[in-house]
Every structure is written in C-alpha cells, then in structure tokens.
Design an enzyme around this catalytic site. Structure first.
Site, PDB file in Angstrom:
ATOM      1  N   MET A 189      -3.214   4.824  -1.084  1.00  0.00           N
ATOM      2  CA  MET A 189      -4.512   4.160  -1.254  1.00  0.00           C
ATOM      3  C   MET A 189      -4.514   2.822  -0.507  1.00  0.00           C
ATOM      4  O   MET A 189      -4.771   1.750  -1.081  1.00  0.00           O
ATOM      5  CB  MET A 189      -4.788   3.966  -2.741  1.00  0.00           C
ATOM      6  CG  MET A 189      -4.807   5.272  -3.523  1.00  0.00           C
ATOM      7  SD  MET A 189      -6.247   6.293  -3.122  1.00  0.00           S
ATOM      8  CE  MET A 189      -7.385   5.665  -4.359  1.00  0.00           C
ATOM      9  N   HIS A 190      -4.253   2.901   0.823  1.00  0.00           N
ATOM     10  CA  HIS A 190      -4.152   1.675   1.625  1.00  0.00           C
ATOM     11  C   HIS A 190      -5.399   0.794   1.466  1.00  0.00           C
ATOM     12  O   HIS A 190      -5.324  -0.357   1.050  1.00  0.00           O
ATOM     13  CB  HIS A 190      -4.037   2.024   3.107  1.00  0.00           C
ATOM     14  CG  HIS A 190      -2.850   2.831   3.498  1.00  0.00           C
ATOM     15  ND1 HIS A 190      -1.570   2.364   3.450  1.00  0.00           N
ATOM     16  CD2 HIS A 190      -2.761   4.104   3.985  1.00  0.00           C
ATOM     17  CE1 HIS A 190      -0.740   3.281   3.901  1.00  0.00           C
ATOM     18  NE2 HIS A 190      -1.430   4.358   4.222  1.00  0.00           N
ATOM     19  N   ASP A 191      -6.537   1.358   1.877  1.00  0.00           N
ATOM     20  CA  ASP A 191      -7.754   0.539   1.957  1.00  0.00           C
ATOM     21  C   ASP A 191      -8.329   0.186   0.576  1.00  0.00           C
ATOM     22  O   ASP A 191      -8.770  -0.957   0.370  1.00  0.00           O
ATOM     23  CB  ASP A 191      -8.804   1.244   2.827  1.00  0.00           C
ATOM     24  CG  ASP A 191      -8.320   1.381   4.267  1.00  0.00           C
ATOM     25  OD1 ASP A 191      -7.372   0.673   4.647  1.00  0.00           O
ATOM     26  OD2 ASP A 191      -8.877   2.201   5.016  1.00  0.00           O
ATOM     27  N   THR A 201       0.844  -1.215   0.000  1.00  0.00           N
ATOM     28  CA  THR A 201       0.000   0.000   0.000  1.00  0.00           C
ATOM     29  C   THR A 201       0.870   1.253   0.000  1.00  0.00           C
ATOM     30  O   THR A 201       0.462   2.301  -0.507  1.00  0.00           O
ATOM     31  CB  THR A 201      -0.981   0.038   1.188  1.00  0.00           C
ATOM     32  OG1 THR A 201      -0.261   0.170   2.414  1.00  0.00           O
ATOM     33  CG2 THR A 201      -1.863  -1.199   1.231  1.00  0.00           C
TER      34      THR A 201
END
Ligand code: RIB
Ligand code: CA
Length: 316
Positions: free
Chosen positions: A247-249, A197
């Site tokens: 944009m981890h999630d 991520t």
C-alpha cells in the site's frame, strides 16, 4: 474536532494511486483541494481518465478539480510502464464506468502555483508519482517552498533495496532530475519511501475483511476492489513474493492524516542522477552527524494499525 487538512494530491493512477484516491476522498480528516496527474504507471491521458473514473466511483461529498500535468520526465526518456504490476490500463485491466467529469483546461504546475499562492502555509502536497509537476511549478515560482505547508511524498529508499534497480525506487527513478530539484528546493519534506511502504502488506485476510464489510449499496466499489486486489495478489505471487498488495501510495495519504502512524529521522537526502544502477537513488552520508537537513525520512510504521484504519475508512 481538528480542522481538516487541506491537500493537493498528485498521482499517476495506477492501482495503489487509485486506492490512495479512494482513501483521501473518504477521509474525514482531509480536504482534497485538487488532484494533479502525471505519467508514471501509464501515460498522462490514461492516468487522468483513470483518476476521473475513480472519482466518479468514489462520489466525493464536495467538488474536486482534476488537472492534467506532464507526460514526460524533465529531460530524459520516459521509462516503460509496468503492465505486470498495474495492468495495461493502470487499473489491472478493469474497465471502470465512464464519467462526465473532465479535467480543467489549466496545467497541473500552474494549478499548484496558483493554489499555493492563494493559500500560503495552508496546503500540504501529497505526491504519489514522479515529482515532475512540482519541479515545473518550482521553476515557474521559486517562492513556493516558503508557502507550502509540507510535501509528503511516496518515494525513495534509505535502508532498504530499491524496486526498479538495486538502489532506486520507481517514483524517484522515473525522474531523478525533478526529484533533485524538489529535494534541494527548501520545501519541508516527509519521505514515505520503501523503508515503510514495503511493510504495508495488504494480504488475503485484509481482503476478506474488506469484502465482508462492504454493503450491497457499495457493489460497484466492491467489484472494483475485488478485481484490483485479486490482480495484485496474482501479480505478486507470479513474482514469488507471496499474495499481497503493498500500500505504497495509501500510506502517504495515511501519513498526511496522521503522522503518528510512522516514526521518522531527519536527514540530508541527496538524489543520484547518474549511473545505470544508481540513478534515482536517495542517499545520505551516514558517516557523520547530519549538518544539514532537507527531509524527514519515515523509518518505521504501525502497519497493522494503518491497514485497519484504511479498511474502516474505505467502507465508511
Ligand atoms: O514505488 C512505488 C510507486 O511506484 C508507487 O507510487 C506506485 O504507484 C508505483 O508507481
Ligand atoms: Ca503512484
């Protein structure tokens, strides 16, 4: 055409959780069976309200129940919220329009237990916050691990530094005892951590592309995205990291859609629950070949392909 993958999404909405919800709802490859909420980027009441309002903005093409979960870690004190990264309300201070949507009366852990038991081997869990709700569900029903298709979680860091302590990532650090229980439960896990991520940098050129692609019928969505990306760029810039949003999630949702976006290696991941700096670390013993395996850990990502797919999905 392949059947849609059925997911339960667990969130702590949060800017990047909001971006993940929009993505999951718009995806033609996923069917969101429900969204469970937990504390994390804000308290669970704010997270639930944010989630309901993001759904109102997204106008899903089918009904998506929202179910409130835990407001505290299993045993320890809740960490302070990061207003610098997510704003005072989790959405960078943006006030989304109110909604008549409400959360179910049920608790998140009961919802997870119920839906998994009614649909054995059918449901993928996608967790983008703490693992508390799942740890509670596992305590209520220890048979769950054999009935969950897979858990895809945003959390952890194997070969890269943490983002809360030098070695710990926020979602694991926020409730290490819950993470310990989940990683040792036998659920098949894909760990979408900072190793991947941290490479998903949604920058100014992506932002411009997104703004240009949204139509005049999408003005409310455009205003929201404009605000949260601008807020994120200012936040990362103020930390001298450059102007981008990680944009981890959304990547966890992306992996649920298409696992070929990432390459993974299998490890036996241990969760450190002690230590001022090391609590919440995801560790493996690299000195020997892995004799046991409990997680497939994502180590590389087709980041630009993913970001382009994200933009195309959101504007569709
Ligand atoms: O470490 C990244 C995670 O922490 C994301 O889920 C983000 O929403 C924040 O809570
Ligand atoms: Ca999150």
């Amino acid at each position: 055409m392949n059947a849609e993958k059925r997911i339960i999404l667990d969130v702590d909405t949060g800017i990047d959780d909001a971006l993940a919800i929009l993505f999951a709802v718009k995806s033609r490859k996923l069917k969101v069976e429900g969204i469970t909420t937990g504390y994390g980027n804000c308290d669970v009441h704010q997270v639930t309200e944010n989630t309901l309002r993001v759904l109102e903005l997204a106008q899903p093409r089918y009904d998506i129940p929202v179910v409130m979960g835990s407001d505290n870690p299993l045993f320890r004190k809740r960490r302070e919220f990061s207003a610098v990264i997510h704003g005072h309300n989790g959405l960078g201070g943006y006030e989304l329009s109110g909604t008549n949507r409400t959360a179910l009366e049920e608790k998140a852990a009961d919802f997870i237990v119920d839906r998994i038991n009614k649909n054995p081997d059918q449901i993928t869990l996608v967790f983008t916050g703490r693992l508390t709700n799942l740890a509670i569900a596992l305590a209520k029903d220890p048979t769950l691990p054999s009935k969950v298709e897979r858990l895809i979680l945003m959390g952890g860091a194997l070969h890269v530094p943490g983002n809360i302590t030098p070695v710990s990532e926020a979602n694991i650090h926020g409730d290490p005892e819950a993470a310990y229980r989940v990683f040792h439960s036998g659920i098949p896990i894909t760990m979408v951590g900072l190793d991947v991520t941290g490479k998903t940098k949604f920058g100014e050129k992506h932002f411009e592309q997104l703004m240009n692609a949204l139509t005049s019928e999408q003005n409310e969505l455009k205003a929201f995205l404009n605000h949260i990306f601008t807020f994120s760029f200012e936040a990362s810039d103020s930390l001298n990291e450059g102007k981008y949003r990680l944009m981890h999630d959304p990547l966890a949702v992306g992996v649920a859609e298409d696992h070929t976006l990432v390459t993974c290696e299998d490890y036996y991941i241990q969760i450190e629950t002690k230590g001022a700096l090391s609590s919440g670390a995801t560790l493996t013993d690299l000195r020997h070949p892995q004799t046991q395996i409990n997680a497939s850990v994502c180590l590389s990502v087709k980041d630009e392909l993913f970001l382009q797919h994200y933009i195309n999905t959101i504007v569709s």
